[in-house]
Scaffold this motif. Structure first.
Motif, PDB file in Angstrom:
ATOM      1  N   ARG A 105      42.095  29.321  13.278  1.00  0.00           N
ATOM      2  CA  ARG A 105      41.505  28.705  14.470  1.00  0.00           C
ATOM      3  C   ARG A 105      41.606  29.642  15.656  1.00  0.00           C
ATOM      4  O   ARG A 105      42.634  30.260  15.890  1.00  0.00           O
ATOM      5  N   LYS A 106      40.527  29.717  16.385  1.00  0.00           N
ATOM      6  CA  LYS A 106      40.460  30.564  17.565  1.00  0.00           C
ATOM      7  C   LYS A 106      41.129  29.839  18.730  1.00  0.00           C
ATOM      8  O   LYS A 106      40.798  28.702  19.041  1.00  0.00           O
ATOM      9  N   SER A 107      42.078  30.484  19.362  1.00  0.00           N
ATOM     10  CA  SER A 107      42.776  29.909  20.509  1.00  0.00           C
ATOM     11  C   SER A 107      41.919  30.094  21.759  1.00  0.00           C
ATOM     12  O   SER A 107      41.410  31.195  22.013  1.00  0.00           O
ATOM     13  N   MET A 108      41.758  29.026  22.515  1.00  0.00           N
ATOM     14  CA  MET A 108      40.894  29.087  23.691  1.00  0.00           C
ATOM     15  C   MET A 108      41.608  28.548  24.926  1.00  0.00           C
ATOM     16  O   MET A 108      42.222  27.499  24.880  1.00  0.00           O
ATOM     17  N   LYS A 109      41.481  29.282  26.010  1.00  0.00           N
ATOM     18  CA  LYS A 109      42.048  28.835  27.277  1.00  0.00           C
ATOM     19  C   LYS A 109      41.006  28.104  28.126  1.00  0.00           C
ATOM     20  O   LYS A 109      41.332  27.302  28.966  1.00  0.00           O
ATOM     21  N   GLN A 110      39.742  28.420  27.868  1.00  0.00           N
ATOM     22  CA  GLN A 110      38.662  27.778  28.605  1.00  0.00           C
ATOM     23  C   GLN A 110      37.497  27.503  27.667  1.00  0.00           C
ATOM     24  O   GLN A 110      37.386  28.105  26.609  1.00  0.00           O
ATOM     25  N   TYR A 111      36.625  26.605  28.072  1.00  0.00           N
ATOM     26  CA  TYR A 111      35.501  26.167  27.242  1.00  0.00           C
ATOM     27  C   TYR A 111      34.637  27.339  26.775  1.00  0.00           C
ATOM     28  O   TYR A 111      34.233  27.402  25.627  1.00  0.00           O
ATOM     29  N   GLU A 112      34.381  28.277  27.649  1.00  0.00           N
ATOM     30  CA  GLU A 112      33.482  29.384  27.349  1.00  0.00           C
ATOM     31  C   GLU A 112      34.000  30.297  26.238  1.00  0.00           C
ATOM     32  O   GLU A 112      33.253  31.063  25.653  1.00  0.00           O
ATOM     33  N   ASP A 113      35.286  30.228  25.916  1.00  0.00           N
ATOM     34  CA  ASP A 113      35.869  31.089  24.878  1.00  0.00           C
ATOM     35  C   ASP A 113      35.408  30.745  23.469  1.00  0.00           C
ATOM     36  O   ASP A 113      35.621  31.512  22.543  1.00  0.00           O
ATOM     37  N   TRP A 114      34.793  29.585  23.265  1.00  0.00           N
ATOM     38  CA  TRP A 114      34.470  29.149  21.900  1.00  0.00           C
ATOM     39  C   TRP A 114      33.238  29.814  21.320  1.00  0.00           C
ATOM     40  O   TRP A 114      33.081  29.875  20.107  1.00  0.00           O
ATOM     41  N   ALA A 115      32.378  30.341  22.131  1.00  0.00           N
ATOM     42  CA  ALA A 115      31.124  30.919  21.633  1.00  0.00           C
ATOM     43  C   ALA A 115      31.377  32.237  20.892  1.00  0.00           C
ATOM     44  O   ALA A 115      32.317  32.963  21.184  1.00  0.00           O
ATOM     45  N   ILE A 116      30.532  32.520  19.928  1.00  0.00           N
ATOM     46  CA  ILE A 116      30.582  33.789  19.198  1.00  0.00           C
ATOM     47  C   ILE A 116      29.732  34.794  19.972  1.00  0.00           C
ATOM     48  O   ILE A 116      28.580  34.529  20.293  1.00  0.00           O
ATOM     49  N   ALA A 117      30.328  35.922  20.279  1.00  0.00           N
ATOM     50  CA  ALA A 117      29.603  36.950  21.025  1.00  0.00           C
ATOM     51  C   ALA A 117      28.678  37.716  20.091  1.00  0.00           C
ATOM     52  O   ALA A 117      28.958  37.864  18.899  1.00  0.00           O
ATOM     53  N   GLY A 118      27.598  38.208  20.636  1.00  0.00           N
ATOM     54  CA  GLY A 118      26.694  39.047  19.862  1.00  0.00           C
ATOM     55  C   GLY A 118      25.684  38.263  19.060  1.00  0.00           C
ATOM     56  O   GLY A 118      25.537  37.062  19.199  1.00  0.00           O
ATOM     57  N   GLY A 119      25.002  38.950  18.196  1.00  0.00           N
ATOM     58  CA  GLY A 119      23.918  38.361  17.437  1.00  0.00           C
ATOM     59  C   GLY A 119      24.314  37.959  16.035  1.00  0.00           C
ATOM     60  O   GLY A 119      23.550  38.178  15.094  1.00  0.00           O
ATOM     61  N   CYS A 120      25.482  37.421  15.868  1.00  0.00           N
ATOM     62  CA  CYS A 120      25.944  37.015  14.548  1.00  0.00           C
ATOM     63  C   CYS A 120      25.042  35.922  13.984  1.00  0.00           C
ATOM     64  O   CYS A 120      24.693  34.976  14.683  1.00  0.00           O
ATOM     65  N   GLN A 121      24.649  36.074  12.716  1.00  0.00           N
ATOM     66  CA  GLN A 121      23.740  35.121  12.091  1.00  0.00           C
ATOM     67  C   GLN A 121      24.277  34.676  10.741  1.00  0.00           C
ATOM     68  O   GLN A 121      25.162  35.305  10.176  1.00  0.00           O
ATOM     69  N   GLU A 122      23.693  33.617  10.242  1.00  0.00           N
ATOM     70  CA  GLU A 122      24.017  33.091   8.924  1.00  0.00           C
ATOM     71  C   GLU A 122      23.786  34.186   7.879  1.00  0.00           C
ATOM     72  O   GLU A 122      22.855  34.958   8.030  1.00  0.00           O
ATOM     73  N   PRO A 123      24.571  34.351   6.902  1.00  0.00           N
ATOM     74  CA  PRO A 123      25.674  33.506   6.463  1.00  0.00           C
ATOM     75  C   PRO A 123      27.024  33.859   7.074  1.00  0.00           C
ATOM     76  O   PRO A 123      28.008  33.192   6.810  1.00  0.00           O
ATOM     77  N   ASP A 124      27.082  34.917   7.909  1.00  0.00           N
ATOM     78  CA  ASP A 124      28.367  35.315   8.492  1.00  0.00           C
ATOM     79  C   ASP A 124      28.796  34.445   9.662  1.00  0.00           C
ATOM     80  O   ASP A 124      29.965  34.459  10.042  1.00  0.00           O
ATOM     81  N   CYS A 125      27.871  33.731  10.255  1.00  0.00           N
ATOM     82  CA  CYS A 125      28.180  32.812  11.357  1.00  0.00           C
ATOM     83  C   CYS A 125      27.463  31.489  11.117  1.00  0.00           C
ATOM     84  O   CYS A 125      26.293  31.471  10.732  1.00  0.00           O
ATOM     85  N   LEU A 126      28.190  30.418  11.333  1.00  0.00           N
ATOM     86  CA  LEU A 126      27.622  29.079  11.194  1.00  0.00           C
ATOM     87  C   LEU A 126      27.951  28.286  12.444  1.00  0.00           C
ATOM     88  O   LEU A 126      29.023  28.454  13.035  1.00  0.00           O
ATOM     89  N   PHE A 127      27.028  27.427  12.834  1.00  0.00           N
ATOM     90  CA  PHE A 127      27.190  26.613  14.033  1.00  0.00           C
ATOM     91  C   PHE A 127      26.856  25.175  13.675  1.00  0.00           C
ATOM     92  O   PHE A 127      25.966  24.934  12.863  1.00  0.00           O
ATOM     93  N   GLY A 128      27.546  24.236  14.279  1.00  0.00           N
ATOM     94  CA  GLY A 128      27.248  22.850  13.977  1.00  0.00           C
ATOM     95  C   GLY A 128      27.985  21.883  14.861  1.00  0.00           C
ATOM     96  O   GLY A 128      28.565  22.259  15.883  1.00  0.00           O
ATOM     97  N   GLY A 129      27.954  20.632  14.432  1.00  0.00           N
ATOM     98  CA  GLY A 129      28.598  19.570  15.188  1.00  0.00           C
ATOM     99  C   GLY A 129      29.163  18.508  14.266  1.00  0.00           C
ATOM    100  O   GLY A 129      28.841  18.465  13.070  1.00  0.00           O
ATOM    101  N   TYR A 130      30.001  17.680  14.842  1.00  0.00           N
ATOM    102  CA  TYR A 130      30.621  16.588  14.106  1.00  0.00           C
ATOM    103  C   TYR A 130      30.628  15.362  15.006  1.00  0.00           C
ATOM    104  O   TYR A 130      31.151  15.418  16.118  1.00  0.00           O
ATOM    105  N   VAL A 131      29.992  14.290  14.537  1.00  0.00           N
ATOM    106  CA  VAL A 131      29.922  13.041  15.291  1.00  0.00           C
ATOM    107  C   VAL A 131      31.083  12.167  14.841  1.00  0.00           C
ATOM    108  O   VAL A 131      31.108  11.689  13.703  1.00  0.00           O
ATOM    109  N   ILE A 132      32.049  11.995  15.700  1.00  0.00           N
ATOM    110  CA  ILE A 132      33.293  11.322  15.341  1.00  0.00           C
ATOM    111  C   ILE A 132      33.100   9.853  14.953  1.00  0.00           C
ATOM    112  O   ILE A 132      33.576   9.447  13.889  1.00  0.00           O
ATOM    113  N   PRO A 133      32.388   9.037  15.750  1.00  0.00           N
ATOM    114  CA  PRO A 133      32.284   7.613  15.388  1.00  0.00           C
ATOM    115  C   PRO A 133      31.614   7.350  14.041  1.00  0.00           C
ATOM    116  O   PRO A 133      31.959   6.400  13.352  1.00  0.00           O
TER     117      PRO A 133
END
Length: 129
Positions: A87-115
């Protein structure tokens, strides 16, 4: 009149939290990680650098607020050098993004709806048998 507006604002943002609360809690992340590890294009989470944040509100009057009902995530394939697994440690919200042009399959992006316990992740099709 002002009181009615204040009550309405509280109801509208009842699922929001403050800027300091952008990180999901441990139980939410554990549930999400169980779902992620079952997805064919993710698999073993030890092979990925993972970052999780609550979804930032897009409403103008809720700037800097985060929705406690949804987690956004980035996964980047670990290379053991610049990108380490875990897990990537983050001090601020902006730290979560992946820098650069990383693309699938090496980078994946998504979401999770808790309810609804819904994972939102589109990734390449599994290999043919």
């Amino acid at each position: 009149m002002k009181r009615k507006f204040a009550v309405a604002a509280l109801i509208i943002c009842s699922a929001c939290s403050s800027t300091a609360d952008f990180r999901p809690d441990e139980a939410e992340i554990a549930k999400l990680e169980r779902k992620l590890s079952a997805v064919h294009c993710v698999g073993n989470l030890d092979l990925w650098q993972r970052a999780y944040v609550r979804k930032e509100s897009i409403s103008e009057n809720e700037a800097g607020m985060f929705d406690r009902r949804m987690i956004e995530f980035t996964l980047q394939k670990a290379d053991g050098k610049a990108v380490v697994s875990g897990r990537k440690s983050m001090k601020q919200y902006e730290d979560w993004a992946i820098a650069g042009g990383c693309q699938e399959p090496d980078c994946l992006f998504g979401g999770y709806v808790i309810p609804t316990d819904e994972l939102i992740l589109e990734c390449e099709a599994p290999p043919a048998p």
